[in-house]
Design an enzyme around this catalytic site. Sequence first.
Site, PDB file in Angstrom:
ATOM      1  N   LYS A 176       0.859  -1.190   0.000  1.00 26.64           N
ATOM      2  CA  LYS A 176       0.000   0.000   0.000  1.00 26.64           C
ATOM      3  C   LYS A 176       0.888   1.230   0.000  1.00 26.64           C
ATOM      4  CE  LYS A 176      -1.680   2.872   2.731  1.00 26.64           C
ATOM      5  NZ  LYS A 176      -1.554   4.127   1.945  1.00 26.64           N
ATOM      6  N   GLU A 217      10.077   1.155  10.438  1.00 28.57           N
ATOM      7  CA  GLU A 217      11.194   2.091  10.207  1.00 28.57           C
ATOM      8  C   GLU A 217      10.577   3.458  10.204  1.00 28.57           C
ATOM      9  OE1 GLU A 217      13.923   0.965   7.081  1.00 28.57           O
ATOM     10  OE2 GLU A 217      12.814  -0.896   7.081  1.00 28.57           O
ATOM     11  N   CYS A 263      13.815  10.840   6.225  1.00 28.18           N
ATOM     12  CA  CYS A 263      13.715  10.402   7.619  1.00 28.18           C
ATOM     13  C   CYS A 263      15.037  10.568   8.339  1.00 28.18           C
ATOM     14  CB  CYS A 263      13.242   8.963   7.672  1.00 28.18           C
ATOM     15  SG  CYS A 263      14.214   7.908   6.620  1.00 28.18           S
ATOM     16  N   GLU A 298      10.513  16.102  14.844  1.00 31.47           N
ATOM     17  CA  GLU A 298      10.787  15.881  13.435  1.00 31.47           C
ATOM     18  C   GLU A 298       9.914  16.828  12.616  1.00 31.47           C
ATOM     19  OE1 GLU A 298       9.501  12.178  11.517  1.00 31.47           O
ATOM     20  OE2 GLU A 298      11.472  12.155  10.586  1.00 31.47           O
TER      21      GLU A 298
HETATM   22  P1  NAD Z   1       2.705   8.326   7.815  1.00 29.65           P
HETATM   23  O1  NAD Z   1       3.130   7.481   8.936  1.00 29.65           O
HETATM   24  O2  NAD Z   1       1.564   9.243   8.026  1.00 29.65           O
HETATM   25  O3  NAD Z   1       2.305   7.450   6.561  1.00 29.65           O
HETATM   26  C1  NAD Z   1       3.102   6.376   6.129  1.00 29.65           C
HETATM   27  C2  NAD Z   1       2.195   5.325   5.545  1.00 29.65           C
HETATM   28  O4  NAD Z   1       1.326   4.844   6.558  1.00 29.65           O
HETATM   29  C3  NAD Z   1       1.307   5.818   4.400  1.00 29.65           C
HETATM   30  O5  NAD Z   1       1.199   4.815   3.421  1.00 29.65           O
HETATM   31  C4  NAD Z   1      -0.029   6.034   5.094  1.00 29.65           C
HETATM   32  O6  NAD Z   1      -1.133   5.903   4.239  1.00 29.65           O
HETATM   33  C5  NAD Z   1      -0.027   4.926   6.131  1.00 29.65           C
HETATM   34  N1  NAD Z   1      -0.894   5.211   7.279  1.00 29.65           N
HETATM   35  C6  NAD Z   1      -1.211   6.435   7.787  1.00 29.65           C
HETATM   36  N2  NAD Z   1      -2.071   6.302   8.821  1.00 29.65           N
HETATM   37  C7  NAD Z   1      -2.312   4.981   8.973  1.00 29.65           C
HETATM   38  C8  NAD Z   1      -3.123   4.205   9.878  1.00 29.65           C
HETATM   39  N3  NAD Z   1      -3.845   4.776  10.828  1.00 29.65           N
HETATM   40  N4  NAD Z   1      -3.106   2.864   9.739  1.00 29.65           N
HETATM   41  C9  NAD Z   1      -2.373   2.274   8.783  1.00 29.65           C
HETATM   42  N5  NAD Z   1      -1.622   2.944   7.893  1.00 29.65           N
HETATM   43  C10 NAD Z   1      -1.560   4.288   7.997  1.00 29.65           C
HETATM   44  O7  NAD Z   1       4.015   9.092   7.378  1.00 29.65           O
HETATM   45  P2  NAD Z   1       4.229   9.996   6.096  1.00 29.65           P
HETATM   46  O8  NAD Z   1       3.686  11.338   6.405  1.00 29.65           O
HETATM   47  O9  NAD Z   1       3.748   9.331   4.877  1.00 29.65           O
HETATM   48  O10 NAD Z   1       5.825   9.994   5.996  1.00 29.65           O
HETATM   49  C11 NAD Z   1       6.615  10.797   6.796  1.00 29.65           C
HETATM   50  C12 NAD Z   1       7.217   9.991   7.927  1.00 29.65           C
HETATM   51  O11 NAD Z   1       7.902   8.850   7.441  1.00 29.65           O
HETATM   52  C13 NAD Z   1       8.253  10.760   8.674  1.00 29.65           C
HETATM   53  O12 NAD Z   1       7.990  10.674  10.055  1.00 29.65           O
HETATM   54  C14 NAD Z   1       9.569  10.078   8.350  1.00 29.65           C
HETATM   55  O13 NAD Z   1      10.542  10.146   9.325  1.00 29.65           O
HETATM   56  C15 NAD Z   1       9.138   8.694   8.095  1.00 29.65           C
HETATM   57  N6  NAD Z   1      10.094   8.008   7.239  1.00 29.65           N
HETATM   58  C16 NAD Z   1      10.915   7.085   7.807  1.00 29.65           C
HETATM   59  C17 NAD Z   1      11.838   6.398   7.048  1.00 29.65           C
HETATM   60  C18 NAD Z   1      12.735   5.371   7.661  1.00 29.65           C
HETATM   61  O14 NAD Z   1      13.289   4.555   6.957  1.00 29.65           O
HETATM   62  N7  NAD Z   1      12.936   5.344   8.936  1.00 29.65           N
HETATM   63  C19 NAD Z   1      11.913   6.643   5.678  1.00 29.65           C
HETATM   64  C20 NAD Z   1      11.060   7.591   5.127  1.00 29.65           C
HETATM   65  C21 NAD Z   1      10.142   8.252   5.926  1.00 29.65           C
END
Ligand code: NAD
Length: 498
Positions: A191, A267, A302, A400
Amino acid sequence: MLDYTNQDWKSRASELSFRGQAFIEGAFVNAVSGKTFDNINPATGEILNQVAECDAADIDLAVAAGRRAFEDGRWSRMAPEGRKAILLKLADLIRANLVEMALLDSLDMGKLITDAVTVDAPGSAHFFQWYAESIDKVYDEVAPTAPGDLALVRRVPLGVVGAVTPWNFPLDMATWKGAAALAAGNSVVLKPAEQSPLSALRLAELAAEAGVPDGVFNVVPGFGATAGQALGLHMDVDCLAFTGSTQIGKRFMEYSGQSNLKQVWPETGGKSPNLVFADCEDLDAAADMAAFGIFFNQGEVCSANSRLYVERSIKDQFVEKMIERAKGMQPGDPLDPASKMGAIVNERQTQGIMRFVEAGKETANLVAGGERVTVDGKGCFVQPTIFDGVTHDNPLARDEIFGPVLSVIAFDTEEEAVSMANDSIYGLAASVWTDNLSQACRVADNLHVGTVSVNTVDALSAQTPFGGMKQSGFGRDLSLHSLDKYTALKTTWIKYKP
Ligand code: NAD
Ligand code: MN
């Protein structure tokens, strides 16, 4: 394509057609509900296409397709050479469609086309190739037993792997999860983030063209709270690999506990420190990389080096260098090769970044940027922004922001620098700049993070694991270690007459 002009990129973009349906069991299909949502280009505010708004019903179909494929062995029991050849073909197809793959990510979430075509898209091909090549080279174990006993310890695929990915590196995040999970013999249901589903959908189509059998690689676009949650709670998903925010990473752990105890590999976020010591000989190189570390991909990384700790004796001098670099990295049209920074992913993220910036103007010294801007009168753009004199307890230094905002903090001693760097709920990455070898090694030893880069930033390769400590999560992508996430250890004990 590296000499494409802005006009060339725009005309290539206008020729593209976008996939918007889910890819389940080898075919593009509408959401069961028939619903769709607008997919927006944040650089222009224009709607790119309509994307299937999948939910639990579609996740059910995709997981069932993945399960059928896994059980009949069309991929899971294919000879290693077969899986290897198909994934190598996929790497070639990504290279053959490099311009398209790069454009999809750039249009979808605002990153510079120059980065997408030199970093993201070639990276995807490289990682598929790297995991493909590993398939017939990773050996299992025979345990040391007495004669008459033969104990095989093998890594076996788990079954159906769910992957939920963010929008900052859409193709590469799909690849980091997908390539390793497929190489290990699993079926995958991915997804992608709702902000950036295009490249993952095209990747699924290319995977089918390469010969990945139907049902083995499914991509189901939709929102987190519906499609993402359904995957997390699914009783027939064996493993959930997640990259995204810490808050949602915790949710996936809960989903697992509420459902079938699937393995969850989070992650998550970061607030990576960059420590610059006065004995660093090449301060210009350090400043170049510090600027790259926070402003690359609009700071939506990230592992972005968002906290800059500089030894007090060189602090002012170093901040001057950083201001110069920030001035040279103003945002522009992502499809213009002359642009140095692209668009923020959407309106919401832009407003969130600006809230930190506005609060920062009251609590620290703004020395560069600080404004939201438009390009050609449109879009979500934020200037590269630097705050000096940030206190260590300021939200600028703790939270962050996930945008192009750097916080500078002076330090006097190595101990103080290390202790401030470690005083964070996150532990993804850190950088250290010094030409004193003992200091470099000592500081690297003492930082509680997944990756320490010494005299560089964000060191990353297919050969080395990437992931965090503390609330940055504990999943590891890349390297052969990532295969551990997608396999279970299985013992087969055979008695024979010695
Ligand atoms: P997010 O957590 O809001 O979304 C990530 C994914 O989770 C998306 O596909 C989203 O649709 C899904 N999601 C959101 N709410 C959900 C729920 N309630 N249940 C299930 N799935 C859900 O994060 P974002 O805004 O897309 O990305 C930014 C974040 O990602 C930042 O905090 C960043 O640090 C992190 N990030 C981490 C890494 C890593 O490798 N550690 C890499 C890239 C980004
Ligand atoms: Mn989009």
